[in-house]
Design a protein around this motif. Structure first.
Motif, PDB file in Angstrom:
ATOM      1  N   ASN A 101      44.040  44.399  46.631  1.00  0.00           N
ATOM      2  CA  ASN A 101      43.389  43.170  47.061  1.00  0.00           C
ATOM      3  C   ASN A 101      44.434  42.101  47.365  1.00  0.00           C
ATOM      4  N   VAL A 102      44.211  41.298  48.379  1.00  0.00           N
ATOM      5  CA  VAL A 102      45.106  40.197  48.700  1.00  0.00           C
ATOM      6  C   VAL A 102      44.913  39.097  47.670  1.00  0.00           C
ATOM      7  N   GLN A 103      46.022  38.535  47.202  1.00  0.00           N
ATOM      8  CA  GLN A 103      45.916  37.473  46.215  1.00  0.00           C
ATOM      9  C   GLN A 103      45.177  36.291  46.819  1.00  0.00           C
ATOM     10  N   GLY A 104      44.102  35.858  46.139  1.00  0.00           N
ATOM     11  CA  GLY A 104      43.264  34.801  46.670  1.00  0.00           C
ATOM     12  C   GLY A 104      43.558  33.433  46.101  1.00  0.00           C
ATOM     13  N   VAL A 105      44.364  33.356  45.047  1.00  0.00           N
ATOM     14  CA  VAL A 105      44.704  32.084  44.419  1.00  0.00           C
ATOM     15  C   VAL A 105      46.225  31.959  44.409  1.00  0.00           C
ATOM     16  N   PRO A 106      46.817  31.309  45.404  1.00  0.00           N
ATOM     17  CA  PRO A 106      48.278  31.202  45.475  1.00  0.00           C
ATOM     18  C   PRO A 106      48.875  30.595  44.223  1.00  0.00           C
ATOM     19  N   GLU A 107      50.018  31.154  43.781  1.00  0.00           N
ATOM     20  CA  GLU A 107      50.768  30.667  42.619  1.00  0.00           C
ATOM     21  C   GLU A 107      49.937  30.737  41.334  1.00  0.00           C
ATOM     22  N   ALA A 108      49.046  31.687  41.265  1.00  0.00           N
ATOM     23  CA  ALA A 108      48.174  31.798  40.097  1.00  0.00           C
ATOM     24  C   ALA A 108      48.861  32.532  38.952  1.00  0.00           C
TER      25      ALA A 108
END
Length: 326
Positions: free
Chosen positions: A30-37
């Protein structure tokens, strides 16, 4: 050799809380949906979940959250955005996500006057297998004074996911003592025991308490005690016998120490192992948060007694002898 092994155990336990968790994904990823999480991982049955969390200064939502679900073969089965927008009637204070015996659950709290009384409420939100959040359910509540003095909730779950513990920290009382309610539930949120407590410490709007529970429903509380014009102190409380047998033990790691980070594990008999890093207060009111020691506690679940080992600055060099005391 035994001291060295204990030191290594302490470092291994504490280290897991210092470094980011790594996750091995099976394609397609899955593509990371929350940058810098920040990432947290959970396992319920054969399914695996990855929570992406990032704090943001934007009321009324405290975090951007995304939950990704994987099956037993680590194949993606769901990706769900949580709390990027506040749903109608939703609680607004995030209290954490935990793996129960048969489901993943999120806890949230809020202050509300909707009932006509000023109250603080704690809710839980089960997730389905694919990681989709379900309807909120009320768990517990207490009377609050105002939105700015509404007390606090803290939640934790036992290693096997069959027990939930909640500490309800009651609103601040001027010139009063700290008061709280501790409640333990089973995996279906049926109340097992509930007790009111008054600690012999000054009331505070933000007491520093960390709650734990073992598989047998015994609760533990790590408490940091802020003292005026003196070094902070730490205590470990044990609540056995359905909360009726309460024992407080002072933790002595040396003059003016502060626990920098810690990690807990439980033995098969329910005793708790707590290990981590500590640093010494360099000056009252000015703390340099550089860990310079390792600590290790073995807390007896039945009587609250524990052994302690406090290591030197080398972490795995020479250590003081273990000391067991009542």
């Amino acid at each position: 050799m035994r001291k060295l092994l204990v030191s290594l155990l302490a470092i291994a336990i504490a280290g897991s809380s210092l470094f980011a968790q790594t996750v091995e994904f099976i394609e397609p990823r899955n593509v990371q949906g929350v940058p810098e999480a920040e990432f947290s991982t959970y396992k319920v049955g054969d399914n695996f979940y990855v929570l992406q969390k990032k704090y943001r200064m934007m009321a009324p939502v405290m975090y951007d959250l995304q939950l990704d679900a994987y099956d037993a073969n680590r194949k993606p089965i769901g990706s769900n955005t949580i709390d990027k927008t506040l749903e109608m009637g939703d609680a607004n204070i995030y209290e954490g996500v935990f793996a129960m015996k048969d489901k993943l659950v999120m806890f949230k709290s809020e202050f509300s006057k909707a009932s006509g009384a000023k109250m603080s409420y704690l809710y839980y939100y089960p997730f389905d297998v694919s990681g989709k959040r379900q309807k909120k359910m009320s768990l517990t509540s207490f009377v609050a004074e105002s939105a700015f003095n509404s007390g606090n909730f803290s939640v934790n779950v036992s290693p096997d996911g069959t027990k939930v513990v909640v500490i309800s920290e009651l609103p601040y009382e001027k010139d009063g003592m700290e008061k709280c309610i501790i409640t333990v539930y089973d995996e279906n949120f049926k109340q097992l025991w509930k007790k009111d407590y008054t600690f012999m410490y000054e009331s505070s709007k933000a007491p520093k308490n960390t709650i734990f529970v073992n598989n047998n429903g015994v609760a533990f509380l790590l408490k940091q005690i802020n003292l005026k014009k003196a070094f902070d102190q730490f205590s470990m409380f044990t609540f056995a016998g359905d909360g009726k047998a309460v024992v407080e033990k002072k933790i002595d790691l040396g003059n003016g120490f502060v626990i920098a980070t810690h990690k807990e594990l439980f033995k098969a008999n329910g005793d708790m192992l707590l290990a981590g890093y500590s640093y010494m207060n360099k000056k009252v009111g000015v703390n340099v948060e550089t860990p310079d020691g390792v600590f290790y506690l073995d807390v007896n679940a039945s009587n609250g007694e524990f052994c302690k080992i406090k290591c030197c600055k080398t972490f795995i060099g020479s250590c003081h002898s273990a000391t067991c005391f009542a």
